[in-house]
Motif scaffolding. Structure first.
Motif, mmCIF file in Angstrom:
data_model
loop_
_atom_site.group_PDB
_atom_site.id
_atom_site.type_symbol
_atom_site.label_atom_id
_atom_site.label_comp_id
_atom_site.label_asym_id
_atom_site.label_seq_id
_atom_site.Cartn_x
_atom_site.Cartn_y
_atom_site.Cartn_z
ATOM 1 N N UNK A 183 14.773 15.222 0.254
ATOM 2 C CA UNK A 183 15.651 15.063 -0.456
ATOM 3 C C UNK A 183 16.851 14.930 0.130
ATOM 4 N N UNK A 184 17.747 13.983 0.042
ATOM 5 C CA UNK A 184 18.829 14.111 0.160
ATOM 6 C C UNK A 184 20.209 14.577 -0.560
ATOM 7 N N UNK A 185 19.185 14.816 -2.131
ATOM 8 C CA UNK A 185 20.455 15.385 -2.838
ATOM 9 C C UNK A 185 20.608 17.156 -3.189
ATOM 10 N N UNK A 186 21.653 17.127 -3.574
ATOM 11 C CA UNK A 186 21.448 18.695 -4.539
ATOM 12 C C UNK A 186 21.754 18.819 -5.367
ATOM 13 N N UNK A 187 21.157 20.397 -5.431
ATOM 14 C CA UNK A 187 20.779 20.376 -6.593
ATOM 15 C C UNK A 187 21.646 20.420 -7.701
ATOM 16 N N UNK A 198 0.697 -1.161 0.268
ATOM 17 C CA UNK A 198 -0.089 0.188 -0.328
ATOM 18 C C UNK A 198 0.916 1.184 0.067
ATOM 19 N N UNK A 199 0.257 2.655 -0.822
ATOM 20 C CA UNK A 199 1.212 3.572 -0.852
ATOM 21 C C UNK A 199 1.212 4.337 1.056
ATOM 22 N N UNK A 200 2.474 4.470 1.032
ATOM 23 C CA UNK A 200 2.066 5.331 2.004
ATOM 24 C C UNK A 200 2.430 7.212 2.117
ATOM 25 N N UNK A 201 1.378 7.509 0.650
ATOM 26 C CA UNK A 201 0.882 8.665 0.522
ATOM 27 C C UNK A 201 1.744 10.033 1.681
ATOM 28 N N UNK A 202 2.980 9.983 1.396
ATOM 29 C CA UNK A 202 3.234 11.058 1.614
ATOM 30 C C UNK A 202 2.980 12.328 1.798
ATOM 31 N N UNK A 203 3.085 13.163 2.972
ATOM 32 C CA UNK A 203 2.765 14.169 2.857
ATOM 33 C C UNK A 203 3.173 15.140 2.634
ATOM 34 N N UNK A 204 4.024 15.651 1.905
ATOM 35 C CA UNK A 204 4.669 17.272 1.029
ATOM 36 C C UNK A 204 6.344 16.008 -0.141
ATOM 37 N N UNK A 205 5.978 17.880 -1.082
ATOM 38 C CA UNK A 205 6.640 17.607 -1.904
ATOM 39 C C UNK A 205 8.107 17.142 -1.624
ATOM 40 N N UNK A 206 9.318 15.873 -1.806
ATOM 41 C CA UNK A 206 10.349 15.966 -1.775
ATOM 42 C C UNK A 206 11.597 17.087 -1.487
ATOM 43 N N UNK A 234 23.488 17.620 -7.552
ATOM 44 C CA UNK A 234 23.883 16.654 -7.739
ATOM 45 C C UNK A 234 22.425 15.684 -8.933
ATOM 46 N N UNK A 235 21.505 16.499 -8.690
ATOM 47 C CA UNK A 235 19.773 16.541 -9.137
ATOM 48 C C UNK A 235 19.958 16.905 -10.595
ATOM 49 N N UNK A 236 20.150 18.065 -10.864
ATOM 50 C CA UNK A 236 20.739 18.393 -12.247
ATOM 51 C C UNK A 236 21.628 17.709 -12.913
ATOM 52 N N UNK A 237 22.728 16.678 -12.774
ATOM 53 C CA UNK A 237 23.763 16.447 -12.995
ATOM 54 C C UNK A 237 22.881 14.414 -13.460
ATOM 55 N N UNK A 238 21.740 14.032 -12.338
ATOM 56 C CA UNK A 238 21.120 13.083 -12.816
ATOM 57 C C UNK A 238 20.299 13.029 -14.143
ATOM 58 N N UNK A 268 13.473 10.641 -11.410
ATOM 59 C CA UNK A 268 13.873 10.959 -9.933
ATOM 60 C C UNK A 268 15.171 11.292 -9.770
ATOM 61 N N UNK A 269 14.891 11.829 -8.953
ATOM 62 C CA UNK A 269 16.862 12.050 -7.987
ATOM 63 C C UNK A 269 17.448 11.623 -7.406
#
Length: 104
Positions: A82-86, A1-9, A88-92, A44-45
């Motif tokens: 998210x644990x990723x820096x901007x 079952x999905x957790x339905x997280x409450x926020x944008x990471x 790291x995200x941009x590279x991905x 996805x980051x």
């Protein structure tokens, strides 16, 4: 079952269980539609997969013999970021955004 997280990471925007703006990857990383499109560009980051709209869990159990719906299976209240820096995200994103999710 999905957790339905409450926020944008990424931006921490509230995404209640009935939000049509929530996007998830196959590992349930959760982002708002705006961040999924403009920051992550459908990458996805964490896993590099794509995003889909998060299903909306019914508020009520519509089958008497099954304990379903938000009343019986509420969304999580634990916020995640998210644990990723901007950088790291941009590279991905740069590596993967031009590859369709089904080919990543």
């Amino acid at each position: 079952m999905l957790l339905l997280r409450p926020n944008c990471e990424w931006c921490d925007r509230d995404l209640p269980p009935d939000s049509p703006d929530a996007r998830i990857c196959t590992y349930e990383c959760t982002y708002c539609a705006e961040c999924a499109e403009t920051v992550l560009h459908n990458v996805c980051a964490t896993c590099g997969g794509g995003f889909v709209p998060r299903p909306i869990r019914p508020k009520h159990a519509y089958r008497d013999n099954l304990k379903l719906g938000l009343k019986n299976d509420p969304a999580t209240t634990e916020r995640k970021h998210t644990r990723w820096t901007r950088a790291e995200v941009d590279s991905q994103v740069a590596r993967l955004r031009n590859i369709p999710p089904c080919d990543r």
